[in-house]
Design a protein around this motif. Structure first.
Motif, short mmCIF file in Angstrom:
data_model
loop_
_atom_site.label_atom_id
_atom_site.label_comp_id
_atom_site.label_asym_id
_atom_site.label_seq_id
_atom_site.Cartn_x
_atom_site.Cartn_y
_atom_site.Cartn_z
N ALA A 1 5.72 -8.14 -103.25
CA ALA A 1 4.85 -6.99 -102.98
C ALA A 1 5.60 -5.70 -103.23
O ALA A 1 6.84 -5.64 -103.18
CB ALA A 1 4.35 -7.05 -101.54
N ASP A 2 4.85 -4.63 -103.51
CA ASP A 2 5.46 -3.33 -103.73
C ASP A 2 6.30 -2.96 -102.51
O ASP A 2 5.83 -3.04 -101.38
CB ASP A 2 4.38 -2.27 -103.95
CG ASP A 2 4.96 -0.93 -104.32
OD1 ASP A 2 5.38 -0.21 -103.39
OD2 ASP A 2 4.99 -0.59 -105.51
N THR B 1 4.40 0.49 -100.77
CA THR B 1 3.00 0.40 -100.35
C THR B 1 2.63 -0.97 -99.81
O THR B 1 1.65 -1.09 -99.07
CB THR B 1 2.07 0.72 -101.53
OG1 THR B 1 2.22 -0.30 -102.54
CG2 THR B 1 2.40 2.07 -102.14
N ARG C 1 1.55 -3.37 -101.72
CA ARG C 1 0.47 -3.90 -102.55
C ARG C 1 0.85 -5.27 -103.09
O ARG C 1 1.96 -5.49 -103.57
CB ARG C 1 0.16 -2.95 -103.70
CG ARG C 1 -0.99 -3.44 -104.58
CD ARG C 1 -1.24 -2.52 -105.75
NE ARG C 1 -2.05 -1.37 -105.33
CZ ARG C 1 -1.60 -0.11 -105.32
NH1 ARG C 1 -0.36 0.17 -105.67
NH2 ARG C 1 -2.39 0.88 -104.94
N LYS D 1 0.03 -8.86 -105.44
CA LYS D 1 -0.57 -9.38 -106.66
C LYS D 1 -0.62 -10.90 -106.56
O LYS D 1 0.34 -11.53 -106.12
CB LYS D 1 0.24 -8.96 -107.89
CG LYS D 1 0.21 -7.46 -108.17
CD LYS D 1 1.00 -7.13 -109.42
CE LYS D 1 0.96 -5.64 -109.71
NZ LYS D 1 1.76 -5.29 -110.93
N HIS E 1 -8.29 -3.94 -98.98
CA HIS E 1 -8.73 -2.56 -98.80
C HIS E 1 -10.23 -2.45 -99.04
O HIS E 1 -10.75 -3.03 -100.00
CB HIS E 1 -7.98 -1.63 -99.76
CG HIS E 1 -8.03 -0.21 -99.34
ND1 HIS E 1 -9.08 0.62 -99.65
CD2 HIS E 1 -7.18 0.53 -98.58
CE1 HIS E 1 -8.87 1.82 -99.14
NE2 HIS E 1 -7.72 1.79 -98.48
N ASP F 1 -7.80 -3.65 -103.58
CA ASP F 1 -6.49 -4.30 -103.64
C ASP F 1 -6.11 -4.87 -102.28
O ASP F 1 -6.66 -4.49 -101.24
CB ASP F 1 -5.42 -3.31 -104.09
CG ASP F 1 -5.53 -2.96 -105.57
OD1 ASP F 1 -6.00 -3.81 -106.34
OD2 ASP F 1 -5.16 -1.84 -105.94
N HIS F 2 -5.16 -5.77 -102.30
CA HIS F 2 -4.65 -6.38 -101.08
C HIS F 2 -3.27 -5.81 -100.74
O HIS F 2 -2.45 -5.58 -101.65
CB HIS F 2 -4.56 -7.90 -101.23
CG HIS F 2 -5.90 -8.58 -101.24
ND1 HIS F 2 -6.77 -8.50 -102.31
CD2 HIS F 2 -6.52 -9.37 -100.30
CE1 HIS F 2 -7.87 -9.19 -102.03
NE2 HIS F 2 -7.74 -9.73 -100.84
N PHE F 3 -3.00 -5.61 -99.45
CA PHE F 3 -1.75 -5.02 -98.99
C PHE F 3 -1.21 -5.82 -97.80
O PHE F 3 -1.98 -6.43 -97.05
CB PHE F 3 -1.94 -3.56 -98.57
CG PHE F 3 -2.41 -2.67 -99.68
CD1 PHE F 3 -1.51 -1.95 -100.44
CD2 PHE F 3 -3.77 -2.56 -99.97
CE1 PHE F 3 -1.94 -1.14 -101.47
CE2 PHE F 3 -4.21 -1.75 -101.00
CZ PHE F 3 -3.28 -1.03 -101.75
#
Length: 208
Positions: free
Chosen positions: A16-17, A20, A22, A24, A42, A48-50
């Motif tokens: 993940a980022d 943030t 985020r 994938k 979100h 997007d998913h976080f």
């Protein structure tokens, strides 16, 4: 006790980022993380998913295997704000681009997670990563961290639950750091070390 994430889920979380959170992955993979409370979708497009705070804790927790030394920050491929005192702090255009991108990502995280989309005060991630968050705000504003052969700021944890200390040999620069943190949504106050008389700034995330 909650089952630990699978190897595949941990791989997604670790990828993940770094700022943030985020994620994938396939819709099925992301939905599985949501069901376990490790991610959220979100509500606004593009949906997007976080990572949730629990997901961030999983990423920061050591792998439940035989212990091994943690990789050096420069070898991990993950952005790390300079807190001051690093042996060989990065510099140059590439580092400036990294810092700018990380700061913009943090502002976006504030917008997505703070009530009303407020970007003028720290978000939950910053409250659980106080030293890194304060250091990123300073570095993004152009302040120079202390190095082995250079003077500059140092950000350190304190015994207080939501406060960091910022120190530096130059009183003028220290005051400038305080202004930067105030503008970034932190409450700051000036103090003096009782034994040495050295000035320092105490900073904590503003809540409103």
């Amino acid at each position: 006790m909650t089952r630990p994430p699978t190897a595949a889920q941990r791989h997604l979380i670790e990828a993940a980022d770094p700022v943030t959170g985020r994620l994938k992955g396939t819709q099925a993979q992301l939905a599985a993380l949501v069901r376990r409370g490790l991610a959220f979708r979100h509500p606004r497009p593009p949906h997007d998913h976080f990572l949730t705070p629990a997901g961030h804790r999983v990423r920061e927790a050591p792998e439940p295997v035989a212990p091994a030394p943690a990789p050096a920050a420069d070898d991990s491929g993950v952005f790390t704000a300079r807190i001051g005192g690093e042996e060989s702090p990065e510099s140059g255009p590439a580092r400036l681009r990294e810092v700018h991108s990380a700061w913009q990502g943090l502002l976006e995280l504030r917008r997505m997670t703070n009530p009303g989309g407020a970007t003028d005060r720290p978000c939950g991630w910053e409250r659980t990563h106080l030293v890194q968050a304060a250091a990123l705000a300073l570095e993004a504003a152009g302040h120079r961290p202390a190095g082995q052969e250079s003077a500059g700021y140092q950000v350190r944890a304190t015994p207080q639950p939501e406060a960091v200390a910022v120190r530096g040999p130059d009183p003028e620069e220290l005051r400038a750091c305080a202004v930067t943190l105030e503008q970034a949504g932190w409450q700051v106050s000036a103090h003096t070390e009782p034994r040495t008389g050295a000035p320092y700034v105490l900073a904590s995330p503003r809540r409103a």
